[in-house]
Design an enzyme around this catalytic site. Structure first.
Site, PDB file in Angstrom:
ATOM      1  N   GLU A 127      30.126 -26.053   8.108  1.00 50.97           N
ATOM      2  CA  GLU A 127      29.983 -27.414   7.588  1.00 50.97           C
ATOM      3  C   GLU A 127      31.033 -28.357   8.188  1.00 50.97           C
ATOM      4  OE1 GLU A 127      28.840 -29.225   3.269  1.00 50.97           O
ATOM      5  OE2 GLU A 127      30.628 -27.976   3.361  1.00 50.97           O
ATOM      6  N   GLY A 260      38.448 -24.209   0.509  1.00 52.71           N
ATOM      7  CA  GLY A 260      38.554 -23.326  -0.638  1.00 52.71           C
ATOM      8  C   GLY A 260      37.436 -22.303  -0.622  1.00 52.71           C
ATOM      9  N   ALA A 261      36.220 -22.773  -0.290  1.00 56.64           N
ATOM     10  CA  ALA A 261      35.058 -21.883  -0.228  1.00 56.64           C
ATOM     11  C   ALA A 261      33.903 -22.647   0.396  1.00 56.64           C
ATOM     12  CB  ALA A 261      34.680 -21.384  -1.628  1.00 56.64           C
ATOM     13  N   MET A 262      32.822 -21.909   0.687  1.00 57.29           N
ATOM     14  CA  MET A 262      31.626 -22.504   1.282  1.00 57.29           C
ATOM     15  C   MET A 262      30.397 -21.814   0.733  1.00 57.29           C
ATOM     16  SD  MET A 262      30.416 -24.792   3.269  1.00 57.29           S
ATOM     17  CE  MET A 262      28.663 -25.066   3.525  1.00 57.29           C
ATOM     18  N   GLU A 263      29.382 -22.633   0.394  1.00 56.02           N
ATOM     19  CA  GLU A 263      28.242 -22.192  -0.391  1.00 56.02           C
ATOM     20  C   GLU A 263      27.113 -21.559   0.394  1.00 56.02           C
ATOM     21  OE1 GLU A 263      27.491 -26.696   0.442  1.00 56.02           O
ATOM     22  OE2 GLU A 263      29.213 -25.405   0.025  1.00 56.02           O
ATOM     23  N   GLU A 295      30.733 -23.133  -6.156  1.00 55.16           N
ATOM     24  CA  GLU A 295      29.873 -22.664  -5.061  1.00 55.16           C
ATOM     25  C   GLU A 295      28.528 -22.162  -5.592  1.00 55.16           C
ATOM     26  OE1 GLU A 295      30.884 -23.503  -2.218  1.00 55.16           O
ATOM     27  OE2 GLU A 295      32.877 -24.010  -2.979  1.00 55.16           O
ATOM     28  N   GLU A 317      28.173 -32.220  -3.557  1.00 54.19           N
ATOM     29  CA  GLU A 317      29.572 -31.947  -3.864  1.00 54.19           C
ATOM     30  C   GLU A 317      30.004 -32.504  -5.219  1.00 54.19           C
ATOM     31  OE1 GLU A 317      31.099 -29.790  -2.498  1.00 54.19           O
ATOM     32  OE2 GLU A 317      30.235 -29.594  -0.501  1.00 54.19           O
TER      33      GLU A 317
END
Length: 816
Positions: A127, A260-263, A295, A317
């Site tokens: 992303e 932090g994270a990715m979905e 997420e 988001e």
């Protein structure tokens, strides 16, 4: 403009002519274990319909070996970012045989070598538009397609993607995905440690996996991760009435992660900082749970239904940020999640919304560079705050009913703001056009002040707020004695209230606004903040105090005085951590020339460390505060040396490697740690984290050679990984010694334009932001901006923002 910087206009044009896309992607990662390996083979077969004779594919890699169209090889027209396709028919099959580059910046296919055991780990991060660094594609969110991945990798590795795979020797072939966008496809490969569980609801069974590096397995706690995951799946299935559609649900914690994270559906990636190598507080577990649920919400908001282009990034988001807190509060043990949201997430939004570069929640995003910088406090935290206000405005039942209708209509498709508002209006019976215009399409944050006769509002918007009246009870604690809900629309709203020791506007944090206190309320806070019982009320008060400090309405010394007297009594450890971080920021930026302020704050932190309950979360927070404060003051250097060498034990603290490095970085910035000492420390723990801490501590040394080495490492080569860049930047700036840093001011402004054109945007952003000079005027920044009107808009935005932070700090310094 570089052809790598895709624009909204051209991608919209492309999507009108391209349809019925499918992908088969073959990656050869067998050479990744070779230390000299920098590239991998990538072969993409794309079938699609076209209503144009020519278009392009996106690819950023080392080489395009060949391109075939419907079985015939065609000339390779490749400029480093785009592969031109001509002679297209109504139905087409294109095969691109190419060579990709492994990443060390966290963009594309990242390659990491674990220094503990020399094992190699790979994972992808795309992303907004880095799938093109791994395979050729139509890199835009509104061209969704099913993807079939086939990966060749060493036979002893875990190989993962969005779907379940079948392995034959060194080759793993994954089932086709449902139609998804390129940016949420994912691959991970390496000798990852894996834990497994399962979630069931009715006839639906979801296999759960949780993974990390082998060398972190002893610190891994998958049971807690699985507990939060199952609670989240229960919650979202009930609220959204749309079964989780993506098959299995793996969550992998990866090194050197930029986010932090990715979905990614079926393979969610997280920063491995959520695998706690060091003593962790309940607030850290709460933050991890919030991220897991954030997420997970994306599986519906973003993955199932996706925005057409990045100007509607908030459609995923803002919702995910809101749902992370909402689900934490309603479905997990973290029932006070809204306290953390009010004090931490909203602080990010308030900061971002007061910059000259603020933008509406529904933003104007003309190209990818703008998109990259819009993953900010407006899109996430302000959007989530506004959604909380919307839920209060239309009612939670209508809010979730609108979500259910939205998913049912647009599953596997793309949407815009209008699509969501249609369902929200229908479910609530309210026309939301005015609400949208006031909240989603404007900028800035309102400030609410109680005057004694009413509420003044700057930057007026419609608010539904609660007003709380607080007084001391028979035990001397401060409790709410009355609560009223009112609507604010105008610049002044008359309001008569009974006398109270404390009037708290926006009680329960229903809206998005800064608040100011009347004189009596501020006096109560200064004498009795620790006696306020309700944790959300305390969090709102601390937030308001910090906003007033940043706005030069409250002397930073007053904030430090209140923090010194009442932070220790703050039972909500996440709020405590925010308070001590803000206090240190005030020392570093608003009182940088005050030796006494730095000394007094370190003394306060040390005293609280010694008196905190042994082994408590508060003690951990105060240890971290001591380490941060030690980079600005020498008053406890002797004690810190003794803590580090074990001759001054602190009950409840058994220093782990990360805590030792925290302290060492602080004392190094004051010149109290030699390179020999730092080298010896590294020999005791050779992990990647310790290596970066060593780099930071070496760069923090207050001498010209250390700064010159750090500068050279950052600017004279591009070999440092993303985490190593962060470490060197931190060390270069540590201690705030202007006499050592001033010689680099001119070099900074002379270098950043070239830096932007030669480094990836991720690394360039870290350097431009992290090394911005903290001068005593904005003249140099103003001169650069005046001379670089031609510079890319994204680079100018970063300089404008850093210039504004500097101007705000100077305003606070000069106001008191």
């Amino acid at each position: 403009m570089s052809t790598a910087n895709l624009t909204r206009t051209e991608t919209r044009r492309r999507s009108r002519h391209i349809d019925n896309v499918t992908y088969r992607v073959e990656l050869d990662l067998r050479g990744a274990v070779d230390d000299s390996s920098t590239t991998f083979g990538t072969r993409t077969t794309i079938t699609f319909d076209a209503s144009t004779p020519a278009t392009w594919l996106d690819f950023i890699g080392a080489e395009v070996r060949s391109v075939t169209l419907d079985g015939a090889e065609i000339p390779v027209e490749y400029d480093g970012a785009r592969i031109q396709l001509v002679g297209l028919g109504e139905s087409n099959t294109v095969v691109v045989d190419a060579v990709g580059r492994y990443s060390r910046t966290g963009e594309g296919l990242h390659r990491f070598v674990d220094p503990v055991d020399d094992e190699v780990y790979l994972y992808t991060q795309y992303e907004p538009a880095d799938a093109r660094r791994v395979f050729a594609n139509f890199e835009q969110p509104d061209i969704k397609a099913p993807f079939t991945f086939q990966v060749q990798a060493p036979e002893n590795w875990e190989v993962l993607s969005n779907r379940t795979g079948t392995t034959n020797g060194s080759t793993t072939t994954f089932e086709p995905t449902l139609p998804i966008s390129t940016y949420i496809t994912a691959i991970a490969a390496g000798p990852y440690h894996r834990a497994e569980s399962v979630w069931q609801r009715g006839d639906l069974t979801v296999e759960l996996g949780s993974l990390c590096r082998k060398s972190l397995a002893e610190h891994f706690d998958p049971d807690d991760i699985f507990e939060i995951t199952k609670q989240g799946l229960d919650f979202f299935h009930e609220k959204f009435d749309f079964p989780y559609p993506f098959g299995k649900y793996d969550q992998i914690f990866v090194p050197e992660y930029n986010l932090g994270a990715m979905e990614n559906p079926g393979l969610v990636t997280f920063t491995e900082s959520y695998v706690f190598r060091s003593a962790a507080t309940e607030a850290q577990y709460e933050q991890r749970a919030n991220t897991i649920l954030h997420e997970m919400a994306h599986m519906w908001f973003g993955d199932l239904v996706t925005m057409e282009w990045w100007d509607d990034l908030w459609l995923k988001e803002s919702f995910a940020d809101f749902m992370g807190a909402f689900a934490s509060a309603h479905a997990t043990r973290f029932t006070d999640a809204w306290v953390s949201f009010a004090n931490r997430r909203k602080a990010w939004a308030y900061l971002q919304d007061q910059l000259p570069t603020t933008h509406p929640i529904v933003a104007d995003i003309p190209d990818l560079e703008a998109a990259k910088l819009n993953f900010d406090g407006i899109t996430y935290a302000k959007g989530a705050s506004v959604l909380k206000q919307l839920a209060a405005y239309v009612g939670e039942d209508a809010f979730f009913e609108a979500s259910r209708r939205y998913f049912a209509e647009f599953a596997y498709g793309n949407t815009t703001l209008a699509d969501l508002l249609t369902h929200a209006s229908s479910a609530s019976g309210r026309n939301l056009e005015d609400w949208s215009a006031a909240w989603l399409q404007t900028t800035g944050v309102s400030t609410l002040t109680y005057t004694g006769t009413g509420v003044e509002q700057t930057d007026p918007r419609p608010h539904r707020i609660a007003v709380g009246l607080y007084d001391a009870d028979v035990d001397g604690t401060i409790v709410r004695t009355s609560r009223r809900e009112i609507d604010l629309v105008d610049a002044f709203t008359p309001l008569e209230l009974p006398s109270a020791a404390l009037v708290l506007l926006n009680d329960d944090d229903l809206t998005y606004a800064k608040i100011r206190f009347d004189d009596r309320s501020l006096d109560t806070i200064r004498t009795s903040l620790g006696s306020v019982v309700d944790p959300l009320a305390r969090g709102l008060i601390w937030s308001a105090l910090w906003n007033a400090t940043r706005d030069a309405q409250l002397d930073p010394r007053t904030y430090l005085d209140i923090a010194s007297r009442f932070a220790a009594s703050e039972s909500k450890v996440g709020v405590l951590a925010a308070v001590v971080a803000n206090a240190q920021y005030a020392i570093d930026h608003y009182l940088a020339d005050s030796v006494s302020a730095a000394d007094d704050w370190l003394a306060t932190c040390w005293s609280q460390l010694e008196t905190a309950d042994p082994g408590s979360d508060a003690q951990i927070v105060w240890l971290r505060a001591v380490a941060a404060a030690a980079s600005r003051s020498d008053v406890r250097s002797g004690q810190l040396d003794r803590v580090l060498d074990g001759t001054l034990p602190i009950e409840g603290i058994d220093l782990d490697p990360e805590q030792r490095w925290m302290l060492l970085k602080g004392v190094s910035a004051r010149g109290n740690a030699s390179s020999t000492r730092l080298d010896a420390e590294l020999q005791t723990d050779g992990t990647a984290s310790s290596r970066n801490s060593h780099r930071a501590a070496m760069a923090a040394m207050p001498n010209a050679d250390a700064k010159a080495t750090a500068w050279s490492d950052l600017f004279d080569s591009d070999e440092l990984s993303n985490d190593a860049v962060d470490a060197a930047v931190w060390g270069f700036r540590a201690g705030g010694r202007r006499d050592l840093l001033e010689p680099y001011d001119e070099r900074y402004f002379a270098s950043i334009a070239d830096l932007w054109s030669t480094r990836s945007i991720e690394i360039a952003r870290r350097l431009v932001v992290g090394l911005f000079p903290q001068q005593d005027s904005t003249d140099a920044a103003d001169a650069w901006l005046a001379a670089h009107e031609w510079a890319p808009a994204a680079l100018r935005r970063l300089v404008v923002e850093q210039r504004d932070h500097l101007a705000r700090a100077l305003t606070v310094q000069r106001a008191f």
